[in-house]
Design a protein around this motif. Sequence first.
Motif, PDB file in Angstrom:
ATOM      1  N   GLU A   1       0.819  -1.219   0.000  1.00 47.22           N
ATOM      2  CA  GLU A   1       0.000   0.000   0.000  1.00 47.22           C
ATOM      3  C   GLU A   1       0.853   1.271   0.000  1.00 47.22           C
ATOM      4  O   GLU A   1       0.435   2.293  -0.530  1.00 47.22           O
ATOM      5  CB  GLU A   1      -0.914   0.028   1.234  1.00 47.22           C
ATOM      6  N   ILE A   2       2.021   1.214   0.630  1.00 47.30           N
ATOM      7  CA  ILE A   2       2.807   2.446   0.808  1.00 47.30           C
ATOM      8  C   ILE A   2       4.008   2.536  -0.132  1.00 47.30           C
ATOM      9  O   ILE A   2       4.801   3.468  -0.035  1.00 47.30           O
ATOM     10  CB  ILE A   2       3.275   2.593   2.279  1.00 47.30           C
ATOM     11  N   ARG A   3       4.161   1.586  -1.054  1.00 42.87           N
ATOM     12  CA  ARG A   3       5.394   1.548  -1.856  1.00 42.87           C
ATOM     13  C   ARG A   3       5.590   2.764  -2.741  1.00 42.87           C
ATOM     14  O   ARG A   3       6.714   3.067  -3.125  1.00 42.87           O
ATOM     15  CB  ARG A   3       5.498   0.266  -2.655  1.00 42.87           C
ATOM     16  N   GLU A   4       4.512   3.485  -3.037  1.00 46.27           N
ATOM     17  CA  GLU A   4       4.637   4.692  -3.877  1.00 46.27           C
ATOM     18  C   GLU A   4       5.169   5.893  -3.086  1.00 46.27           C
ATOM     19  O   GLU A   4       5.608   6.871  -3.670  1.00 46.27           O
ATOM     20  CB  GLU A   4       3.277   5.074  -4.481  1.00 46.27           C
TER      21      GLU A   4
ATOM     22  N   ALA B   1      10.652   7.436   1.223  1.00 48.94           N
ATOM     23  CA  ALA B   1      11.146   6.641   2.356  1.00 48.94           C
ATOM     24  C   ALA B   1      10.677   7.189   3.706  1.00 48.94           C
ATOM     25  O   ALA B   1      10.291   6.435   4.597  1.00 48.94           O
ATOM     26  CB  ALA B   1      12.667   6.575   2.313  1.00 48.94           C
ATOM     27  N   ARG B   2      10.694   8.516   3.839  1.00 52.06           N
ATOM     28  CA  ARG B   2      10.296   9.117   5.112  1.00 52.06           C
ATOM     29  C   ARG B   2       8.819   8.854   5.395  1.00 52.06           C
ATOM     30  O   ARG B   2       8.441   8.506   6.507  1.00 52.06           O
ATOM     31  CB  ARG B   2      10.585  10.628   5.080  1.00 52.06           C
ATOM     32  N   GLU B   3       7.995   9.018   4.368  1.00 55.15           N
ATOM     33  CA  GLU B   3       6.560   8.780   4.536  1.00 55.15           C
ATOM     34  C   GLU B   3       6.272   7.308   4.804  1.00 55.15           C
ATOM     35  O   GLU B   3       5.400   6.970   5.592  1.00 55.15           O
ATOM     36  CB  GLU B   3       5.787   9.259   3.298  1.00 55.15           C
ATOM     37  N   GLN B   4       7.027   6.428   4.143  1.00 58.77           N
ATOM     38  CA  GLN B   4       6.863   4.993   4.394  1.00 58.77           C
ATOM     39  C   GLN B   4       7.160   4.673   5.857  1.00 58.77           C
ATOM     40  O   GLN B   4       6.406   3.958   6.507  1.00 58.77           O
ATOM     41  CB  GLN B   4       7.803   4.174   3.498  1.00 58.77           C
TER      42      GLN B   4
ATOM     43  N   GLU C   1       5.279   3.180  11.241  1.00 57.22           N
ATOM     44  CA  GLU C   1       5.226   3.479  12.663  1.00 57.22           C
ATOM     45  C   GLU C   1       3.777   3.625  13.150  1.00 57.22           C
ATOM     46  O   GLU C   1       3.413   3.109  14.205  1.00 57.22           O
ATOM     47  CB  GLU C   1       6.025   4.751  12.962  1.00 57.22           C
ATOM     48  N   TRP C   2       2.951   4.301  12.365  1.00 57.32           N
ATOM     49  CA  TRP C   2       1.544   4.463  12.750  1.00 57.32           C
ATOM     50  C   TRP C   2       0.835   3.120  12.799  1.00 57.32           C
ATOM     51  O   TRP C   2       0.078   2.841  13.718  1.00 57.32           O
ATOM     52  CB  TRP C   2       0.829   5.405  11.774  1.00 57.32           C
TER      53      TRP C   2
END
Length: 104
Positions: free
Chosen positions: A30-33, A36-39, A44-45
């Motif tokens: 889901e987060i691969r796009e 790195a910081r946002e991933q 963490e969330w």
Amino acid sequence: QWNNPMIAKEARQALALQRFAEANPQLLEEIRELDAREQAQQIEWAFEDAAEEQGIQPWELALQLIAETPEQLQAMRLETHREVAEALGMEWEEYCQFNEIDPE
């Protein structure tokens, strides 16, 4: 992988998040796009949400993910509780009674 029975505290959270991410491939998909910081933030969330769902503190989930044995988990858990007791300025026995912890 770890010769040292106690993983350095600084490395624990990073290792726990790494193991959490590896155990949740759908999250990584889901987060691969994202960058790195946002991933890292999303992982963490999700990690904090997972701890909340289990009714435990994030540090406790971190220890569960990195402990190699139940004995190691217990040792790291007691070590963390001792640090909290010291930070609060409480006697260890009093802290254990208050938090219903077996001090052994």
